[in-house]
Design a protein around this motif. Structure first.
Motif, PDB file in Angstrom:
ATOM      1  N   TRP A  88       0.830  -1.205   0.000  1.00  0.00           N
ATOM      2  CA  TRP A  88       0.000   0.000   0.000  1.00  0.00           C
ATOM      3  C   TRP A  88       0.865   1.256   0.000  1.00  0.00           C
ATOM      4  CZ3 TRP A  88      -4.025   2.308  -1.380  1.00  0.00           C
ATOM      5  CH2 TRP A  88      -4.402   3.530  -0.824  1.00  0.00           C
ATOM      6  N   GLU A  89       2.019   1.209   0.629  1.00  0.00           N
ATOM      7  CA  GLU A  89       2.892   2.371   0.652  1.00  0.00           C
ATOM      8  C   GLU A  89       3.326   2.758  -0.761  1.00  0.00           C
ATOM      9  OE1 GLU A  89       2.472   0.720   4.460  1.00  0.00           O
ATOM     10  OE2 GLU A  89       3.191  -0.273   2.640  1.00  0.00           O
ATOM     11  N   GLU A  90       3.600   1.776  -1.599  1.00  0.00           N
ATOM     12  CA  GLU A  90       3.950   2.050  -2.989  1.00  0.00           C
ATOM     13  C   GLU A  90       2.716   2.458  -3.791  1.00  0.00           C
ATOM     14  OE1 GLU A  90       7.009  -0.902  -4.663  1.00  0.00           O
ATOM     15  OE2 GLU A  90       6.138  -1.989  -2.965  1.00  0.00           O
ATOM     16  N   THR A  91       1.618   1.758  -3.577  1.00  0.00           N
ATOM     17  CA  THR A  91       0.394   2.002  -4.349  1.00  0.00           C
ATOM     18  C   THR A  91      -0.123   3.419  -4.158  1.00  0.00           C
ATOM     19  OG1 THR A  91      -0.227  -0.332  -4.264  1.00  0.00           O
ATOM     20  CG2 THR A  91      -1.986   1.261  -4.663  1.00  0.00           C
ATOM     21  N   SER A  92      -0.073   3.942  -2.925  1.00  0.00           N
ATOM     22  CA  SER A  92      -0.618   5.270  -2.663  1.00  0.00           C
ATOM     23  C   SER A  92       0.083   6.356  -3.461  1.00  0.00           C
ATOM     24  CB  SER A  92      -0.532   5.579  -1.165  1.00  0.00           C
ATOM     25  OG  SER A  92       0.817   5.528  -0.718  1.00  0.00           O
ATOM     26  N   LEU A  93       1.374   6.168  -3.768  1.00  0.00           N
ATOM     27  CA  LEU A  93       2.098   7.148  -4.579  1.00  0.00           C
ATOM     28  C   LEU A  93       1.851   6.936  -6.064  1.00  0.00           C
ATOM     29  CD1 LEU A  93       5.542   7.307  -2.715  1.00  0.00           C
ATOM     30  CD2 LEU A  93       3.563   8.824  -2.465  1.00  0.00           C
ATOM     31  N   GLU A 157       2.515   1.358   7.279  1.00  0.00           N
ATOM     32  CA  GLU A 157       1.137   1.829   7.370  1.00  0.00           C
ATOM     33  C   GLU A 157       0.125   0.717   7.151  1.00  0.00           C
ATOM     34  OE1 GLU A 157      -1.779   5.122   5.187  1.00  0.00           O
ATOM     35  OE2 GLU A 157       0.369   5.055   4.747  1.00  0.00           O
ATOM     36  N   SER A 158       0.381  -0.150   6.187  1.00  0.00           N
ATOM     37  CA  SER A 158      -0.585  -1.198   5.871  1.00  0.00           C
ATOM     38  C   SER A 158      -0.781  -2.176   7.024  1.00  0.00           C
ATOM     39  CB  SER A 158      -0.143  -1.956   4.620  1.00  0.00           C
ATOM     40  OG  SER A 158       1.155  -2.510   4.803  1.00  0.00           O
ATOM     41  N   SER A 159       0.241  -2.368   7.853  1.00  0.00           N
ATOM     42  CA  SER A 159       0.121  -3.299   8.981  1.00  0.00           C
ATOM     43  C   SER A 159      -0.814  -2.763  10.058  1.00  0.00           C
ATOM     44  CB  SER A 159       1.501  -3.573   9.577  1.00  0.00           C
ATOM     45  OG  SER A 159       2.314  -4.286   8.668  1.00  0.00           O
ATOM     46  N   THR A 160      -0.908  -1.444  10.146  1.00  0.00           N
ATOM     47  CA  THR A 160      -1.792  -0.847  11.151  1.00  0.00           C
ATOM     48  C   THR A 160      -3.236  -1.275  10.941  1.00  0.00           C
ATOM     49  OG1 THR A 160      -0.326   1.068  11.337  1.00  0.00           O
ATOM     50  CG2 THR A 160      -2.562   1.322  12.168  1.00  0.00           C
ATOM     51  N   LYS A 161      -3.683  -1.232   9.695  1.00  0.00           N
ATOM     52  CA  LYS A 161      -5.047  -1.638   9.392  1.00  0.00           C
ATOM     53  C   LYS A 161      -5.249  -3.120   9.667  1.00  0.00           C
ATOM     54  CE  LYS A 161      -8.612  -1.523   5.833  1.00  0.00           C
ATOM     55  NZ  LYS A 161      -8.973  -1.121   4.454  1.00  0.00           N
ATOM     56  N   VAL A 206       0.829 -16.781  23.153  1.00  0.00           N
ATOM     57  CA  VAL A 206       0.227 -16.934  21.829  1.00  0.00           C
ATOM     58  C   VAL A 206       0.635 -15.722  20.994  1.00  0.00           C
ATOM     59  CG1 VAL A 206      -1.895 -17.211  20.512  1.00  0.00           C
ATOM     60  CG2 VAL A 206      -1.719 -18.184  22.810  1.00  0.00           C
ATOM     61  N   PHE A 207       1.397 -15.977  19.914  1.00  0.00           N
ATOM     62  CA  PHE A 207       1.918 -14.906  19.081  1.00  0.00           C
ATOM     63  C   PHE A 207       1.383 -15.019  17.657  1.00  0.00           C
ATOM     64  CE2 PHE A 207       5.772 -15.749  21.940  1.00  0.00           C
ATOM     65  CZ  PHE A 207       5.294 -14.902  22.926  1.00  0.00           C
ATOM     66  N   VAL A 208       0.853 -13.920  17.135  1.00  0.00           N
ATOM     67  CA  VAL A 208       0.410 -13.846  15.746  1.00  0.00           C
ATOM     68  C   VAL A 208       1.432 -13.007  14.987  1.00  0.00           C
ATOM     69  CG1 VAL A 208      -1.362 -13.032  14.160  1.00  0.00           C
ATOM     70  CG2 VAL A 208      -2.016 -14.106  16.322  1.00  0.00           C
ATOM     71  N   VAL A 209       1.983 -13.575  13.923  1.00  0.00           N
ATOM     72  CA  VAL A 209       3.021 -12.896  13.135  1.00  0.00           C
ATOM     73  C   VAL A 209       2.407 -12.413  11.835  1.00  0.00           C
ATOM     74  CG1 VAL A 209       5.266 -13.126  12.022  1.00  0.00           C
ATOM     75  CG2 VAL A 209       4.804 -14.342  14.167  1.00  0.00           C
ATOM     76  N   HIS A 210       2.417 -11.097  11.632  1.00  0.00           N
ATOM     77  CA  HIS A 210       1.904 -10.502  10.393  1.00  0.00           C
ATOM     78  C   HIS A 210       3.028  -9.684   9.761  1.00  0.00           C
ATOM     79  CE1 HIS A 210      -0.913  -8.868   7.497  1.00  0.00           C
ATOM     80  NE2 HIS A 210      -0.482  -7.653   7.789  1.00  0.00           N
ATOM     81  N   LEU A 211       3.797 -10.333   8.906  1.00  0.00           N
ATOM     82  CA  LEU A 211       4.882  -9.688   8.179  1.00  0.00           C
ATOM     83  C   LEU A 211       4.616  -9.901   6.697  1.00  0.00           C
ATOM     84  CD1 LEU A 211       7.904 -10.882  10.365  1.00  0.00           C
ATOM     85  CD2 LEU A 211       6.680  -8.712  10.506  1.00  0.00           C
ATOM     86  N   SER A 212       4.176  -8.848   6.018  1.00  0.00           N
ATOM     87  CA  SER A 212       3.688  -9.006   4.650  1.00  0.00           C
ATOM     88  C   SER A 212       4.653  -8.541   3.581  1.00  0.00           C
ATOM     89  CB  SER A 212       2.376  -8.230   4.479  1.00  0.00           C
ATOM     90  OG  SER A 212       2.563  -6.852   4.790  1.00  0.00           O
ATOM     91  N   SER A 213       5.605  -7.697   3.939  1.00  0.00           N
ATOM     92  CA  SER A 213       6.443  -7.108   2.893  1.00  0.00           C
ATOM     93  C   SER A 213       7.848  -7.673   2.819  1.00  0.00           C
ATOM     94  CB  SER A 213       6.547  -5.582   3.101  1.00  0.00           C
ATOM     95  OG  SER A 213       7.212  -5.288   4.323  1.00  0.00           O
ATOM     96  N   SER A 214       8.285  -8.374   3.868  1.00  0.00           N
ATOM     97  CA  SER A 214       9.670  -8.839   3.893  1.00  0.00           C
ATOM     98  C   SER A 214       9.741 -10.264   4.421  1.00  0.00           C
ATOM     99  CB  SER A 214      10.534  -7.907   4.761  1.00  0.00           C
ATOM    100  OG  SER A 214      11.844  -8.416   4.867  1.00  0.00           O
ATOM    101  N   THR A 215       9.953 -11.213   3.533  1.00  0.00           N
ATOM    102  CA  THR A 215      10.141 -12.594   3.973  1.00  0.00           C
ATOM    103  C   THR A 215      11.483 -12.760   4.679  1.00  0.00           C
ATOM    104  OG1 THR A 215      11.050 -13.152   1.795  1.00  0.00           O
ATOM    105  CG2 THR A 215       8.693 -13.516   2.143  1.00  0.00           C
ATOM    106  N   ALA A 216      12.458 -11.940   4.307  1.00  0.00           N
ATOM    107  CA  ALA A 216      13.767 -12.011   4.958  1.00  0.00           C
ATOM    108  C   ALA A 216      13.631 -11.675   6.440  1.00  0.00           C
ATOM    109  CB  ALA A 216      14.754 -11.069   4.275  1.00  0.00           C
ATOM    110  N   LEU A 217      12.833 -10.662   6.756  1.00  0.00           N
ATOM    111  CA  LEU A 217      12.608 -10.297   8.149  1.00  0.00           C
ATOM    112  C   LEU A 217      11.907 -11.427   8.893  1.00  0.00           C
ATOM    113  CD1 LEU A 217      12.571  -8.297  10.497  1.00  0.00           C
ATOM    114  CD2 LEU A 217      10.469  -7.309   9.529  1.00  0.00           C
ATOM    115  N   ALA A 218      10.934 -12.053   8.239  1.00  0.00           N
ATOM    116  CA  ALA A 218      10.203 -13.147   8.871  1.00  0.00           C
ATOM    117  C   ALA A 218      11.118 -14.330   9.161  1.00  0.00           C
ATOM    118  CB  ALA A 218       9.047 -13.580   7.978  1.00  0.00           C
ATOM    119  N   GLU A 219      11.970 -14.664   8.212  1.00  0.00           N
ATOM    120  CA  GLU A 219      12.887 -15.783   8.426  1.00  0.00           C
ATOM    121  C   GLU A 219      13.855 -15.482   9.560  1.00  0.00           C
ATOM    122  OE1 GLU A 219      14.202 -18.079   4.829  1.00  0.00           O
ATOM    123  OE2 GLU A 219      13.599 -16.235   3.807  1.00  0.00           O
TER     124      GLU A 219
END
Length: 771
Positions: A88-93, A157-161, A206-219
């Protein structure tokens, strides 16, 4: 740029399409290949009259670079439509540039806000919304009776929603979101360790992981968590769609670190022949283009990119209206409706339909196992390939899914929490001015600045906390103020057997027996009459048995000093303030009630039970009761207590506060704010305390500690012992002392006379022998 190399017509029409992707990411690599395949597939063999030229640019995942790429595509490449980007950060521009140049933008960003579609009318969300995944995650958490959740997400920003959507879904199933950890996209191991440590020392597991833009960060996150021993027993990890959909692409070391993780990912039918053909060709071409990648399966991101280009191509074949132009292309795109690889593709209000079915997976070994499906509006079902329409749905994940492998491979299901010494306790406010110390008594230690609390309410609260399915630290705080002020703070934050062995040898024995029988008859008849009185008095109907009777007599009433009772008397029961008297001492109110100064006293039921245990004669409970709404989960109920004379009804006594059940009553107002996530669990815990009998035991112990003093102490003297105030019908040995003296004297006299006559008879017998 890709153009058709074959043309069956002399002058094919060429349409230029721009694409903005992150070529460094696995998603970007899949999207590029999928769009190229879509352009080629559309031209072979039936659509030779249209050539799709693809102009692909690399944004490197940076919003500014995406905007520069869009400007270049419009000015230099003169594209007529743009596909991408993903965030969304890219799309908005990019959307601002596309709308300015009236170029349709088919974005892959999830959950485009409504205001953005209104502000940028050429923006179309080409990817299906995945917001329903948060409901799926909430349903999983509810299935295992976990009550608290922490979220790990990106600082974008997109993670906030997404977090807001998850919070809403969790609140609907009464689960509390206790922590949100945000990670910069470029987090280093030191920062990750610090953030994870802040979660490790808290009770939630109990942890919910929401990392949508960087698989490297998730790994990196999971490798760090494994090093910190946070992927062992009692931990629960759940990953969202964007991360889970790429699990098959992760390095084996990451998969090894994720053993036992639960994930949700978008589900579409992969058994259709068209998808099977696409998948086969995709794997072959992707392995050739990216030999360094270990897995070549297409993800949902590739499928959606393929469908987006196909939607553009189909729109170009639609007949144009009179005006033509770019607005005409936009309108034709919005009318698009076809069966794509992911399912039906249709752009309603500038966005694709929502993805409503998600697959639940469990990371095991070198890959993962599918546990089942979750469908919005239906629930969980078995993962039956190709039979989704006839599936049987269940509300709980436990009903259909096989054995789940949790982190650390325990033989039990994690409970979702663990005691933590640094957990922030909830504050329990206790008013210092308690009228009845039997319910709650608080002692202050000014030197140590601590308090100690005891009593029925405290014992009950602690019993309820023991029943909670999670760790709940708490701290008692003294509160100097009224109930209303406290609630405002919450808002802002044997058989006796007699045997006789008399022998009827003479008239004396008969006389003695008659006296004893008379005594037995007198005692029996007296006790029978007394028992009848005891059984009859409580059944007497009161002369004043309801509020209306009191109001008709215009009698005075009283209440113990509790604000809500005063308001209820005046505002609901409509008593005149002049007729209402406030009492700070229950003894004073009982004395005035007893002497007829007032006709009724209003107080809470637990207080009345204490008073009835102390002044145990002459009072009982009336039938009329009222329920009054309270703050948060607290509600009130008013019942009637009657002051009875063995012969005459004297007064009415109204009371009661109801809290959860009619027997669970706090003297002090202990409440959670309305909507508190603690509420349903405290309620359930209290029900368990009630059903187990612990509540009754506490109440019996409290009442048994009271000594029955009758009404003499109430009046301060013994003047009422046999008169108006006498209400003690019990009998004792002193009640029959005259009868006992008469019987004993008669028996003794008979014995003496018998002994005297026996001696004379013996003397006469001896004299006769001598002669």
């Amino acid at each position: 740029m890709i153009t058709s190399t074959e043309a069956a017509v002399t002058n094919p029409s060429t349409f230029r399409i721009g694409a903005i992707v992150d070529e460094t990411s696995r998603i970007g690599k899949e999207q590029i290949l999928a769009m190229q395949m879509a352009a080629k597939d559309f031209q072979d063999p039936a659509n030779q009259s249209l050539v799709l030229d693809m102009y692909i640019t690399d944004s490197k995942g940076e919003p500014l670079q995406a905007a520069l790429s869009a400007q270049e595509l419009v000015n230099s490449s003169q594209v007529k439509a743009i596909v991408g980007p993903c965030s969304w950060e890219e799309t908005s521009l990019v959307a601002q540039i596309a709308t300015k140049n009236q170029i349709p933008l088919l974005s892959f960003a999830d959950s485009t806000p409504r205001w953005a579609r209104e502000r940028w009318p050429f923006l179309i969300q080409a990817s299906s919304s995945k917001s329903a995944q948060m409901k799926a995650i909430a349903a999983i958490i509810q299935s295992w009776n976990w009550h608290q959740v922490s979220v790990i997400t990106e600082d974008v920003e997109s993670s906030t929603k997404a977090v807001l959507q998850l919070s809403t879904a969790l609140r609907q199933v009464n689960v509390q979101l206790v922590d949100v950890i945000t990670l910069p996209p470029s987090s280093n191991p030191s920062l990750l360790s610090h953030q994870l440590e802040s979660l490790k020392v808290r009770p939630c597991r109990v942890f919910v992981v929401h990392l949508s833009s960087s698989t490297a960060l998730a790994e990196q996150l999971f490798r760090t968590a494994m090093d910190m021993k946070m992927l062992e027993r009692d931990y629960v990890w759940i990953t969202t769609h964007a991360f889970t959909s790429l699990l098959h692409t992760f390095h084996p070391s990451t998969i090894s670190a994720m053993q036992g993780v639960i994930g949700v990912k978008g589900h579409f039918r992969e058994t259709k022949p068209r998808y099977q053909s696409f998948s086969k060709r995709f794997r072959r071409r992707f392995s050739s283009a990216h030999p360094d990648e270990s897995n070549h399966e297409p993800s949902i991101f590739a499928v959606e990119a393929y469908d987006a280009v196909w939607a553009l191509a189909l729109s170009l074949l639609r007949p144009s209206n009179v005006t033509g132009g770019q607005e005409d292309l936009l309108n034709k795109l919005l009318l698009c409706n076809f069966n794509g690889l992911v399912g039906n593709v249709q752009f309603t209000v500038q966005k694709a339909g929502s993805l409503n079915t998600f697959e639940v997976i469990n990371v095991i070994g070198k890959s993962y196992n599918g546990l089942g499906l979750w469908t919005d509006g239906h629930g969980f079902s078995e993962n039956t390939v190709g039979e989704e329409e006839t599936a049987t749905y269940f509300s709980s994940m436990r009903d259909i899914m096989g054995h789940v492998i949790w982190p650390g491979r325990p033989r039990y299901s994690p409970k979702g929490w663990t005691p933590s010494p640094i957990s922030e306790p909830i504050i329990i406010g206790i008013p210092t001015e308690s009228i009845f110390k039997q319910f709650v008594d608080i002692e202050l230690d000014p030197v140590q600045n601590t308090i100690s609390a005891k009593g029925y309410a405290i014992d009950l609260f602690e019993k309820a906390v023991e029943q909670l399915p999670f760790y709940l630290p708490y701290e008692f705080r003294a509160f100097n103020g009224t109930y209303n002020a406290l609630v405002q703070q919450i808002y802002l934050k044997v058989t006796n057997k007699t045997q006789t062995g008399l022998k009827l040898h003479s008239n004396l024995s008969r006389m003695a027996l008659v006296v004893w029988l008379f005594m037995a008859l007198a005692i029996t008849q007296t006790y029978t009459a007394n028992l009848s009185s005891i059984l009859t008095v409580p059944k007497l109907e009161p002369a004043i048995d309801n509020v209306e009777s009191i109001q008709m007599r215009r009698a005075n009433i009283g209440y113990l000093k509790v604000t809500y009772v005063a308001k209820y008397l005046e505002e609901v029961l409509h008593f005149s303030p002049k007729k209402v008297k406030e009492y700070t001492s229950p003894e004073d109110s009982m004395r005035d009630l007893h002497e007829g100064v007032i006709a009724a006293v209003f107080m809470e039921r637990p207080w009345a039970k204490i008073l009835l245990a102390r002044y145990c004669t002459g009072f009982t409970i009336a039938k009329q009761s009222f329920k009054v709404g309270g703050f948060g989960f607290v509600s009130l109920q008013i019942s009637s207590f009657l002051h009875l004379n063995p012969i005459l009804v004297l007064n009415v006594f109204l009371t009661n506060k109801w809290y959860f059940t009619e027997q669970f009553l706090f003297d002090e107002l202990q409440a959670f704010a309305k909507g508190s996530p603690w509420l349903p669990y405290v309620t359930e815990a209290l029900v368990k305390v009630t059903e187990s009998g612990q509540l009754r035991d506490l109440e019996i112990d409290m009442i048994a500690s009271q000594k029955c003093v009758g009404n003499d102490e109430l009046l301060g003297d013994s003047s009422s012992e046999a008169g108006y105030g006498s209400s003690n019908p019990s009998l004792g040995a002193d009640s029959f002392w005259m009868l006992f003296v008469f019987t004993a004297g008669t028996s003794t006299l008979a014995l003496l006379m018998f002994m005297y006559w026996s001696e004379d008879e013996l003397y006469d017998s001896s004299s006769s022998v001598v002669k």
